[in-house]
Design a protein around this motif. Structure first.
Motif, PDB file in Angstrom:
ATOM      1  N   VAL A  78      16.674   4.091 -33.690  1.00 50.30           N
ATOM      2  CA  VAL A  78      16.309   5.014 -33.272  1.00 50.30           C
ATOM      3  C   VAL A  78      15.325   4.827 -31.911  1.00 50.30           C
ATOM      4  N   ASP A  79      15.766   5.643 -30.789  1.00 48.94           N
ATOM      5  CA  ASP A  79      15.054   5.405 -29.796  1.00 48.94           C
ATOM      6  C   ASP A  79      13.862   6.307 -29.557  1.00 48.94           C
ATOM      7  N   PHE A  80      12.931   6.032 -30.501  1.00 49.59           N
ATOM      8  CA  PHE A  80      11.727   7.116 -30.595  1.00 49.59           C
ATOM      9  C   PHE A  80      11.134   7.254 -29.210  1.00 49.59           C
ATOM     10  N   LYS A  81      10.761   8.465 -28.770  1.00 49.97           N
ATOM     11  CA  LYS A  81      10.096   8.799 -27.916  1.00 49.97           C
ATOM     12  C   LYS A  81       8.785   9.787 -28.076  1.00 49.97           C
ATOM     13  N   GLU A  82       7.637   9.318 -28.348  1.00 46.07           N
ATOM     14  CA  GLU A  82       6.429   9.978 -28.904  1.00 46.07           C
ATOM     15  C   GLU A  82       6.309  11.282 -27.915  1.00 46.07           C
ATOM     16  N   ILE A  83       6.533  12.442 -28.384  1.00 48.73           N
ATOM     17  CA  ILE A  83       6.045  13.595 -27.620  1.00 48.73           C
ATOM     18  C   ILE A  83       4.476  14.096 -28.198  1.00 48.73           C
ATOM     19  N   ALA A  96       1.406  16.477 -40.798  1.00 45.17           N
ATOM     20  CA  ALA A  96       2.595  16.482 -41.541  1.00 45.17           C
ATOM     21  C   ALA A  96       3.389  17.590 -40.625  1.00 45.17           C
ATOM     22  N   LYS A  97       3.372  18.338 -39.695  1.00 42.98           N
ATOM     23  CA  LYS A  97       3.943  18.804 -38.724  1.00 42.98           C
ATOM     24  C   LYS A  97       4.757  17.988 -37.864  1.00 42.98           C
ATOM     25  N   GLY A  98       3.859  17.012 -37.176  1.00 43.97           N
ATOM     26  CA  GLY A  98       4.390  15.798 -36.360  1.00 43.97           C
ATOM     27  C   GLY A  98       5.213  14.772 -36.885  1.00 43.97           C
ATOM     28  N   LEU A  99       4.980  14.469 -38.313  1.00 42.86           N
ATOM     29  CA  LEU A  99       5.939  13.841 -38.984  1.00 42.86           C
ATOM     30  C   LEU A  99       6.903  14.162 -39.372  1.00 42.86           C
ATOM     31  N   LEU A 100       6.774  15.429 -39.582  1.00 42.97           N
ATOM     32  CA  LEU A 100       8.167  16.334 -39.996  1.00 42.97           C
ATOM     33  C   LEU A 100       9.287  16.290 -38.713  1.00 42.97           C
ATOM     34  N   TYR A 133       5.641  21.596 -29.993  1.00 45.67           N
ATOM     35  CA  TYR A 133       6.627  20.383 -30.491  1.00 45.67           C
ATOM     36  C   TYR A 133       5.927  19.052 -30.036  1.00 45.67           C
ATOM     37  N   TYR A 134       5.764  18.346 -31.197  1.00 55.03           N
ATOM     38  CA  TYR A 134       5.095  17.036 -31.179  1.00 55.03           C
ATOM     39  C   TYR A 134       5.423  16.046 -32.072  1.00 55.03           C
TER      40      TYR A 134
END
Length: 665
Positions: free
Chosen positions: A334-339, A496-500, A530-531
């Motif tokens: 997964v090319d994770f890009k932190e928002i 919870a929101k960010g990890l979801l 959104y983050y």
């Protein structure tokens, strides 16, 4: 033979001679491959073989009737599906030998593979979930409005599984464009049909599901092709499920080592006379559509082609053992890009933060579907999806029948069809009814054939609310030990929101645990919009030099409540946030600094995540430790509902004493 030919009444209808001959050659090819494989099996050059001899008309007829961009989900005895889809034979041979030109990099055998290139989803040995996967693919087609049909195979033995009932029910309730193809070949391994079901025809079950059904002579390739072709055309215009029972017979053993001694000889002789290839060849020759000379010529060409492809596969080097590749391929990269979050925020409860995260995910991904019991108009038992139907529509916010297993399989099918899915377990305890597809299908998918399982399973869990043994488990340990799954367990609303949202972004299967007792009891300023928050990065909530305290979920709040009583305790407090992947670096770094570690989990002790963390610390930090690593967990009993019994059960009330004892060590 003349009497038996009447039982195979070939009717060419309006079909061209060219089509009729092509159907024969398509059946002949897998038959000749099989004859070659049986020789090689006896020579010890392949390890196992599941024969479809006598059943070629079904595989070839169905596959020929479907378009190449329509998915087919075959089983062991469907070599004709693969050859009719024109998969190069050397790749099939490589697959059966566990070589790199196959489809699973040597990780799975025979027909346990899929390929997006040829729109085939291979079987798993648990059989039943295959039909649920087909439902998911068909649902994706329905939502895309692309007028495609999905065909899925099973045997009469497989129809005894509960997953088959669940899938048929879902398909009927949702009116999914899928052909359920039962190859009734007389035996499930050695168990005859009389011991599998007690109705005359399996197609009769269609009435109970409110589903159209048909019985087809599975040895008559023209009947198979014509019926499936007409049904497929109809379903493309009028989406609906259809149940097809193909009457046929298995002329070889379940697999070659099983033999056929348990089959009465007269039964073998009867079906031998109804051979689908020999009968059809005679029909073509007698009607001047094909000749003996042409048959001999075609057989010679196919055999030479088989030998050439076999030689190519045989000359291919054995698969190269590559430890890094094996470990890397368990998960899709997964090319994770932190928002990063916005500066603006508002105070939310944990339950509201989860709801906000779901809304943000639904807004960003138009191909994201949420499924679960009572989640639509009712909003779910915890009201997390309240108002979602008016915002996103019933197509994307779907009430499901009570059938966790098939719904999880269907979620996987959506992923195969390039969509995203979230499944809500009404309670985490109920995931046991969907355990098989999670650990045997979703978890192994990318490792087996590079197919991602873009599925999030939401898991309302935990005690402290008097819900008793069936509604209070925190069962994360069922999944943390299964390679291929990711496990997330937040303690705070913002996390919870960010990890979801990270879970939704991730193309791997994620178990997302939500503690019910925290839903409305924990509040926090939560960023708007959104983050995302990276997986595998724990939160260091407090810093100190006396001791390392490790927990997650409700346990984090128990830790913080305890420390409020003892301002003199100077502790590193680590909230793990994700259990798979686990932030091992933060844990070990802290323990090397403090010299003492205590791990608190709500789950019972044995086999829990605390045990693995304790072992990691002992293996990597032994010379830094000033005391044994301490684990604190709930009782080794199911969780009771009566308040005083539940209080006694939970680890919360033992943590304070264990912490003080360890500090004194």
């Amino acid at each position: 033979m003349a009497e038996e030919k009447l039982l195979l009444d070939f009717d060419k209808k309006e079909y061209s001679n060219e089509l009729l001959v092509s159907l024969y050659l398509k059946m002949l090819k897998p038959r000749l491959i099989e004859e070659k494989m049986l020789i090689l099996l006896r020579q010890g050059k392949i390890s196992k073989w599941f024969s479809g001899i006598g059943q070629e008309a079904i595989s070839v007829g169905i596959t020929s009737a479907l378009r190449k961009d329509e998915y087919i989900l075959p089983m062991h005895r469907n070599l004709g599906v693969f050859t009719t889809r024109e998969i190069p034979m050397y790749r099939l041979f490589s697959q059966w030998q566990g070589k790199a030109n196959g489809f699973t990099n040597g990780r799975d055998r025979s027909f346990h593979f899929g390929t997006q290139e040829y729109n085939i989803v291979g079987m798993i040995s648990h059989l039943g979930p295959q039909l649920g996967v087909a439902c998911g693919i068909a649902l994706g087609n329905l939502l895309k409005n692309n007028n495609k049909v999905t065909a899925v195979f099973t045997g009469e033995g497989g129809t005894s599984e509960g997953d088959v009932h669940e899938a048929l029910n879902i398909a009927s309730v949702w009116n999914l464009p899928v052909l359920f193809c039962i190859e009734n070949n007389g035996y499930g391994l050695s168990t005859p049909t009389s011991e599998q079901y007690n109705c005359k025809n399996l197609a009769d079950r269609g009435v109970g599901y409110g589903m159209e059904s048909h019985i087809i002579d599975g040895n008559n390739v023209l009947e198979v092709y014509d019926k499936v072709n007409r049904l497929a055309e109809s379903i493309r215009q009028n989406p609906r499920p259809v149940l097809l029972e193909f009457k046929t017979f298995r002329m070889r053993g379940h697999e070659e080592a099983s033999g056929t001694k348990y089959v009465p000889e007269e039964l073998m002789q009867h079906w031998g006379l109804k051979d689908p290839i020999e009968n059809y060849k005679e029909y073509l020759i007698e009607n001047g559509i094909f000749s003996v000379e042409e048959d001999l010529q075609k057989r010679s060409i196919i055999k030479a082609d088989i030998d050439s492809h076999w030689q190519r596969a045989n000359e291919e080097e054995k698969i190269q053992v590559d430890l890094d590749k094996e470990l890397k391929d368990v998960y899709k990269t997964v090319d994770f890009k932190e928002i990063l979050p916005e500066k603006s925020s508002k105070e939310l409860r944990l339950i509201d933060a989860i709801s906000e995260g779901l809304k943000e995910g639904m807004r960003k991904y138009n191909d994201l579907v949420i499924m679960g019991q009572d989640i639509a108009d009712y909003g779910g038992v915890f009201k997390i999806t309240e108002g979602f139907v008016s915002a996103f529509g019933k197509d994307r916010v779907r009430n499901t029948p009570i059938c966790e297993s098939a719904i999880i399989s269907a979620a996987y099918g959506l992923s195969v069809n390039s969509m995203k899915a979230i499944v809500e377990m009404q309670f985490a305890d109920f995931v046991s009814s969907g355990f098989n597809p999670i650990v045997n299908l979703l978890a192994k998918s990318h490792y087996r054939w590079s197919q991602s399982a873009d599925v999030v399973v939401r898991m309302p869990c935990g005690g402290g609310v008097g819900a008793g043994p069936f509604h209070s488990q925190t069962n994360e340990a069922w999944f943390t030990k299964t390679p291929g799954l990711k496990v997330v367990y937040p303690a705070f609303p913002a996390d919870a929101k960010g990890l979801l949202l990270t879970s939704i972004e991730d193309s791997n299967p994620v178990l997302f645990f939500e503690h019910k007792a925290l839903y409305r009891s924990v509040r926090q300023e939560v960023p708007e919009g959104y983050y995302t928050i990276p997986f595998g990065k724990a939160a260091l909530l407090q810093e100190g030099n006396d001791i390392t305290i490790i927990s997650y979920g409700a346990g984090v709040h128990w830790v913080l409540e305890t420390l409020e009583k003892y301002s003199e305790i100077n502790a590193d407090v680590i909230d793990l946030r994700t259990l798979q992947p686990l932030d091992i670096e933060t844990i070990l770094s802290s323990v090397k600094k403090t010299g003492k570690a205590i791990i608190l989990q709500e789950d019972s002790m044995f086999g829990g995540i605390a045990s693995d963390i304790s072992a990691l610390i002992m293996e990597n930090c032994f010379r830094y430790l000033d005391a044994p690593v301490k684990r604190v967990a709930s009782l080794e009993t199911p969780i009771p509902f009566e308040p005083s019994l539940e209080s006694q059960y939970l680890a919360k009330n033992r943590f304070e004493k264990e912490l003080q004892d360890l500090l004194k060590f």
